[in-house]
Design a protein around this motif. Structure first.
Motif, PDB file in Angstrom:
ATOM      1  N   SER A 266       0.776  -1.163  -0.078  1.00 43.16           N
ATOM      2  CA  SER A 266      -0.033   0.043   0.168  1.00 43.16           C
ATOM      3  C   SER A 266       0.747   1.395   0.052  1.00 43.16           C
ATOM      4  O   SER A 266       2.117   1.259   0.536  1.00 43.16           O
ATOM      5  N   LEU A 267       0.204   2.340  -0.543  1.00 47.79           N
ATOM      6  CA  LEU A 267       0.889   3.651  -0.139  1.00 47.79           C
ATOM      7  C   LEU A 267       1.302   4.059   1.042  1.00 47.79           C
ATOM      8  O   LEU A 267       2.529   4.715   1.172  1.00 47.79           O
ATOM      9  N   PRO A 268       0.320   3.902   1.836  1.00 44.91           N
ATOM     10  CA  PRO A 268       0.656   4.203   3.204  1.00 44.91           C
ATOM     11  C   PRO A 268       1.723   3.647   4.030  1.00 44.91           C
ATOM     12  O   PRO A 268       2.370   4.114   4.745  1.00 44.91           O
ATOM     13  N   SER A 269       2.103   2.234   3.458  1.00 49.06           N
ATOM     14  CA  SER A 269       3.240   1.841   3.997  1.00 49.06           C
ATOM     15  C   SER A 269       4.378   2.285   3.284  1.00 49.06           C
ATOM     16  O   SER A 269       5.527   2.314   4.021  1.00 49.06           O
ATOM     17  N   VAL A 270       4.261   2.412   1.919  1.00 48.91           N
ATOM     18  CA  VAL A 270       5.586   3.172   1.585  1.00 48.91           C
ATOM     19  C   VAL A 270       5.766   4.536   2.363  1.00 48.91           C
ATOM     20  O   VAL A 270       6.959   4.884   2.365  1.00 48.91           O
ATOM     21  N   LYS A 271       4.619   5.280   2.550  1.00 50.25           N
ATOM     22  CA  LYS A 271       4.952   6.616   3.451  1.00 50.25           C
ATOM     23  C   LYS A 271       5.607   6.342   4.790  1.00 50.25           C
ATOM     24  O   LYS A 271       6.644   7.027   5.168  1.00 50.25           O
ATOM     25  N   GLN A 272       5.140   5.165   5.517  1.00 47.64           N
ATOM     26  CA  GLN A 272       5.685   4.914   6.751  1.00 47.64           C
ATOM     27  C   GLN A 272       7.118   4.797   6.560  1.00 47.64           C
ATOM     28  O   GLN A 272       8.054   5.137   7.497  1.00 47.64           O
ATOM     29  N   MET A 273       7.686   3.952   5.663  1.00 43.21           N
ATOM     30  CA  MET A 273       8.975   3.539   5.299  1.00 43.21           C
ATOM     31  C   MET A 273       9.639   4.949   4.985  1.00 43.21           C
ATOM     32  O   MET A 273      11.118   5.070   5.325  1.00 43.21           O
ATOM     33  N   LYS A 274       9.238   5.814   3.996  1.00 42.75           N
ATOM     34  CA  LYS A 274      10.097   6.898   3.791  1.00 42.75           C
ATOM     35  C   LYS A 274      10.223   7.995   4.767  1.00 42.75           C
ATOM     36  O   LYS A 274      11.182   8.473   4.941  1.00 42.75           O
ATOM     37  N   MET A 358      -8.501   1.557  -3.562  1.00 45.32           N
ATOM     38  CA  MET A 358      -8.677   0.133  -3.837  1.00 45.32           C
ATOM     39  C   MET A 358     -10.141   0.123  -4.288  1.00 45.32           C
ATOM     40  O   MET A 358     -10.291  -0.885  -5.382  1.00 45.32           O
ATOM     41  N   THR A 359     -11.116   0.480  -3.490  1.00 41.04           N
ATOM     42  CA  THR A 359     -12.471   0.455  -3.711  1.00 41.04           C
ATOM     43  C   THR A 359     -12.620   0.915  -5.335  1.00 41.04           C
ATOM     44  O   THR A 359     -13.230   0.169  -6.053  1.00 41.04           O
ATOM     45  N   ALA A 360     -12.132   2.164  -5.706  1.00 40.43           N
ATOM     46  CA  ALA A 360     -12.386   2.862  -6.949  1.00 40.43           C
ATOM     47  C   ALA A 360     -11.581   1.730  -7.934  1.00 40.43           C
ATOM     48  O   ALA A 360     -12.241   1.801  -9.131  1.00 40.43           O
ATOM     49  N   GLN A 361     -10.430   1.208  -7.787  1.00 43.95           N
ATOM     50  CA  GLN A 361      -9.772   0.315  -8.697  1.00 43.95           C
ATOM     51  C   GLN A 361     -10.561  -0.822  -8.839  1.00 43.95           C
ATOM     52  O   GLN A 361     -10.486  -1.348 -10.182  1.00 43.95           O
ATOM     53  N   ALA A 362     -11.198  -1.335  -7.991  1.00 46.93           N
ATOM     54  CA  ALA A 362     -11.921  -2.458  -8.028  1.00 46.93           C
ATOM     55  C   ALA A 362     -13.395  -2.416  -9.004  1.00 46.93           C
ATOM     56  O   ALA A 362     -14.061  -3.139  -9.605  1.00 46.93           O
ATOM     57  N   MET A 363     -13.853  -1.029  -9.162  1.00 46.21           N
ATOM     58  CA  MET A 363     -14.978  -0.442  -9.894  1.00 46.21           C
ATOM     59  C   MET A 363     -14.720  -0.213 -11.067  1.00 46.21           C
ATOM     60  O   MET A 363     -15.791   0.018 -12.031  1.00 46.21           O
ATOM     61  N   VAL A 364     -13.465  -0.244 -11.536  1.00 43.27           N
ATOM     62  CA  VAL A 364     -13.120  -0.128 -12.991  1.00 43.27           C
ATOM     63  C   VAL A 364     -13.501  -1.146 -13.733  1.00 43.27           C
ATOM     64  O   VAL A 364     -13.560  -2.291 -13.666  1.00 43.27           O
ATOM     65  N   THR A 365     -14.371  -1.150 -15.190  1.00 39.20           N
ATOM     66  CA  THR A 365     -14.781  -1.819 -15.953  1.00 39.20           C
ATOM     67  C   THR A 365     -13.600  -2.163 -17.299  1.00 39.20           C
ATOM     68  O   THR A 365     -13.368  -0.977 -17.865  1.00 39.20           O
ATOM     69  N   TYR A 366     -13.387  -3.184 -17.444  1.00 40.95           N
ATOM     70  CA  TYR A 366     -12.561  -3.467 -18.768  1.00 40.95           C
ATOM     71  C   TYR A 366     -12.948  -4.230 -19.928  1.00 40.95           C
ATOM     72  O   TYR A 366     -14.006  -5.125 -19.551  1.00 40.95           O
ATOM     73  N   ARG A 373      -9.666  -7.328  -9.639  1.00 46.02           N
ATOM     74  CA  ARG A 373      -9.918  -6.691  -8.273  1.00 46.02           C
ATOM     75  C   ARG A 373     -11.289  -6.694  -7.818  1.00 46.02           C
ATOM     76  O   ARG A 373     -11.503  -6.820  -6.565  1.00 46.02           O
ATOM     77  N   ARG A 374     -12.245  -6.626  -8.696  1.00 46.96           N
ATOM     78  CA  ARG A 374     -13.670  -6.814  -8.382  1.00 46.96           C
ATOM     79  C   ARG A 374     -14.059  -8.178  -7.594  1.00 46.96           C
ATOM     80  O   ARG A 374     -14.624  -8.094  -6.485  1.00 46.96           O
ATOM     81  N   VAL A 375     -13.513  -9.043  -8.140  1.00 54.60           N
ATOM     82  CA  VAL A 375     -13.650 -10.566  -7.842  1.00 54.60           C
ATOM     83  C   VAL A 375     -13.046 -10.334  -6.073  1.00 54.60           C
ATOM     84  O   VAL A 375     -13.933 -10.843  -5.216  1.00 54.60           O
ATOM     85  N   GLY A 401      -3.105  -9.344  -1.747  1.00 57.84           N
ATOM     86  CA  GLY A 401      -2.188  -8.237  -1.031  1.00 57.84           C
ATOM     87  C   GLY A 401      -3.213  -7.026  -1.001  1.00 57.84           C
ATOM     88  O   GLY A 401      -3.227  -6.378  -0.053  1.00 57.84           O
ATOM     89  N   HIS A 402      -3.739  -6.597  -2.099  1.00 58.84           N
ATOM     90  CA  HIS A 402      -4.349  -5.332  -2.312  1.00 58.84           C
ATOM     91  C   HIS A 402      -5.612  -5.366  -1.757  1.00 58.84           C
ATOM     92  O   HIS A 402      -6.143  -4.099  -1.199  1.00 58.84           O
ATOM     93  N   HIS A 403      -6.574  -6.351  -1.714  1.00 57.62           N
ATOM     94  CA  HIS A 403      -7.921  -6.217  -1.521  1.00 57.62           C
ATOM     95  C   HIS A 403      -8.314  -7.269  -0.277  1.00 57.62           C
ATOM     96  O   HIS A 403      -9.153  -6.869   0.223  1.00 57.62           O
ATOM     97  N   ILE A 404      -7.757  -8.329   0.193  1.00 59.13           N
ATOM     98  CA  ILE A 404      -8.080  -8.969   1.196  1.00 59.13           C
ATOM     99  C   ILE A 404      -7.695  -8.657   2.524  1.00 59.13           C
ATOM    100  O   ILE A 404      -6.498  -8.335   2.783  1.00 59.13           O
ATOM    101  N   ARG A 405      -8.656  -8.114   3.471  1.00 58.58           N
ATOM    102  CA  ARG A 405      -8.289  -7.889   4.732  1.00 58.58           C
ATOM    103  C   ARG A 405      -8.647  -9.082   5.814  1.00 58.58           C
ATOM    104  O   ARG A 405      -9.863  -9.464   6.070  1.00 58.58           O
ATOM    105  N   LEU A 406      -7.828  -9.493   6.398  1.00 56.87           N
ATOM    106  CA  LEU A 406      -7.981 -10.787   7.269  1.00 56.87           C
ATOM    107  C   LEU A 406      -8.523  -9.986   8.658  1.00 56.87           C
ATOM    108  O   LEU A 406      -7.673  -9.512   9.315  1.00 56.87           O
TER     109      LEU A 406
END
Length: 612
Positions: A266-274, A358-366, A373-375, A401-406
């Motif tokens: 995620s981008l927030p993880s990148v920012k933490q490391m930065k 991530m939600t917006a990316q999942a709603m893109v239609t190809y 991502r929608r799946v 990694g991007h969409h599953i939240r345990l």
């Protein structure tokens, strides 16, 4: 009946707490197989699971170790069977899992004489095994079996016991009485609770307490230490990042848990490391050091049970050899509570924005198929309590990694450092054997499913009734007729266009194959089909396969696109990538969504600079 070496081995497995083994028969292991059969008929044996291939057996043993914390056990015949175990054993080695493999061998009298299926198995297993030995006499069997289990546990890797065919059937001597040169060993599991000395604990506390922006990077090696991690993070106001295999260690609903780091992160993880000034590595061998802070930016402490991992990925100031749980328990009384939670709150706020992206990316239609991502986005919304999710190597790992939240109590895993294809199916099946009352979801690409995944639907059919009243098991196949991850890696890493000769996957009616075996199946051909298919799958008290005809051009965008990533992709397309129109369209759509969402974030935060 006089007990043989094989009878003894089965009894000893049970003394070590083994209730289930994964095996495939053959003449080289024939007498042990016979003893397993006798014990089963007598109601005194271990449960024997026979999948369709020895490689699956070893992957299932590795998965059993990962999901249960027990030693996984696999059994195979001599040479060909043993060699087929290697991939799963390397998975155990590279993900630090205790597994014991019992492998047949030709009779001791034929060793070194080039008879059929006789080979130097000790040499073959020498690289993968933390311990490998051949039992050449009955009195040796106890010590070798015990040493294999002890070593697998202590050194966190696979151990191999080789049993020649003639030795398997020999009479087992009474091991209670002392005998010259015969070890009388113990079937007692060693303690793994290792705590560093008090002075090192105090020094670690000094480093962490001095930090204003502390980040915990948590791996699977921290399993069992969730409460201690959360308490320590609460005291010092730390943000939390998990490695991909560490997702389950920290619940996703912890606000300052920013999920993964790296290409699948995620981008927030990148920012933490930065921006962090203190880095605490907990049970992780995170291999992508380019995503860690610049050298000298952060003071760093590492805690790990594998001493060879200490100080390997980042110039740490202090390395603590110990298990994460007991070491943190000793460390917590020395940590100072901070009232400044701004660093933690920033991570939490950034994560809210990332979830919106991530939600917006999942709603893109190809145009070329269902958005994968929608799946995963809709799957995540429907995961029940205690669900177990497995992912395969390849693009399914991206979306996992991007969409599953345990959430708390859920479990997920995949082949980590080895990243072998086809692992998701044996992982999921082993999880269902271990926890038949829990819903298991396997996510897998069509390339991996064709390797051995399709076969394992046969194994599931064979054992389905043993899974009790709720054998809920869902297989989601991403069906795009392409080895998608490799296709994208060719573009982004090597600036090469897609090579259809190697990358194309023959289209198969996967739903039809499941229906042929008597399972429920859904064909998902549009984004609108995703939700009803998942609802039906979770409502089915049995096995369901979702054949999702997904886009192969959906870009697995990293949280931050490097210049090299963009340049290589452009060069690959200029070289005549056969999927160029679809790749360009899909990438433009995904990048547009990313830009819009990050612009919203910028406005929300009142920033004058790009949030990247």
């Amino acid at each position: 009946m006089t007990a043989t070496v094989s009878d003894f081995v089965i009894d000893r497995l049970q003394e070590w707490g083994v209730g289930r083994v994964f095996g495939y028969p053959g003449d080289g292991i024939g007498d042990l197989d016979g003893a397993l059969g006798r014990a089963e008929r007598a109601g005194t044996g271990v449960s024997y699971v026979r999948p369709t291939h020895e490689e699956v057996s070893s992957l299932m043993a590795t998965a059993h170790a990962k999901f249960t914390g027990e030693v996984g056990v696999c059994i195979a015949t001599s040479s060909p069977g043993g060699f087929h175990l290697l991939n799963g054993l390397y998975d155990a080695k590279m993900d630090n899992q205790p597994v014991v493999a019992i492998v047949g061998q030709q009779p001791t009298t034929s060793l070194g004489t080039f008879v059929q299926q006789e080979s130097n198995l000790e040499r073959a297993f020498a690289d993968v095994a933390v311990y490998v030995h051949t039992v050449v006499a009955p009195a040796q069997a106890q010590a070798v079996i015990d040493t294999a289990f002890r070593t697998a546990r202590l050194r966190l890797g696979p151990a191999v016991v080789i049993l020649p065919h003639d030795v398997q059937a020999m009479k087992m001597p009474d091991m209670a009485s002392p005998r010259p040169s015969v070890a009388r060993s113990s079937a007692v599991a060693p303690s793994m609770s290792i705590t560093p000395p008090p002075e090192e604990i105090a020094r670690a506390a000094e480093i962490i307490n001095s930090g204003a922006k502390v980040t915990f990077l948590v791996g699977h090696g921290a399993a069992g230490a969730t409460a201690e991690i959360l308490e320590a993070a609460s005291l010092v106001g730390a943000g939390i990042i998990t490695a991909l295999r560490g997702k389950q260690v920290v619940p996703s609903d912890v606000p300052h848990h920013t999920q993964q780091l790296g290409l699948l992160g995620s981008l927030p993880s990148v920012k933490q490391m930065k921006d962090c000034d203190t880095l605490v590595l907990l049970g992780t061998n995170f291999p992508y050091s380019e995503y860690l802070p610049r050298s000298g930016q952060a003071r760093a402490v590492q805690i790990d049970l594998k001493p060879e991992h200490l100080g390997l990925r980042y110039p740490t100031e202090l390395d603590l050899w110990g298990d994460v749980r007991s070491t943190l328990a000793a460390l917590i009384p020395h940590l100072d509570r901070t009232d400044d939670l701004s660093w933690q709150n920033t991570a939490a706020d950034n994560m809210v924005e990332w979830e919106a992206e991530m939600t917006a990316q999942a709603m893109v239609t190809y145009e070329d198929g269902v958005n994968p991502r929608r799946v995963f986005h809709e799957l995540n919304k429907r995961l029940p309590a205690q669900a177990i999710v497995t992912a395969d190597a390849g693009s399914t790992a991206d979306w996992y990694g991007h969409h599953i939240r345990l959430r708390d109590g859920m479990t997920g895993d995949l082949s980590g450092r080895l990243a072998t294809m086809l692992g998701a199916m044996p992982y999921a099946t082993a999880a269902k054997f271990a926890f038949p009352e829990r819903t298991v979801v396997c996510t897998i690409g069509d390339g991996a499913f064709q390797m051995l995944g399709m076969n394992e639907l046969i194994t599931i059919k064979k054992y389905l009734e043993s899974w009790g009243d709720d054998p809920r098991f869902i297989v989601i196949v991403l069906h795009n007729d392409d080895l998608t991850q490799v296709s994208w890696e060719m573009r982004t890493q090597d600036a090469n266009p897609l090579w259809s000769t190697a990358q194309d996957v023959e289209s198969v009616d996967y739903a039809g194959w499941a229906e042929l075996l008597g399972f429920a199946a859904w064909r998902v051909r549009s984004d609108d089909d995703v939700e009803p298919a998942l609802d039906a799958a979770f409502a089915t008290r049995g096995v369901t396969l979702i054949d999702a005809y997904t886009s192969k051009n959906t870009p697995p965008l990293p949280p931050h696109i490097s210049a090299e990533f963009a340049k290589n992709t452009g060069i690959a397309l200029l070289k005549g990538d056969p999927a160029e129109p679809g790749v360009l369209t899909a990438s433009a759509q995904a990048l547009l969504v990313e830009g819009v969402e990050r612009a919203k974030q910028k406005l929300h935060l009142g920033q004058d600079e790009d949030p990247d």
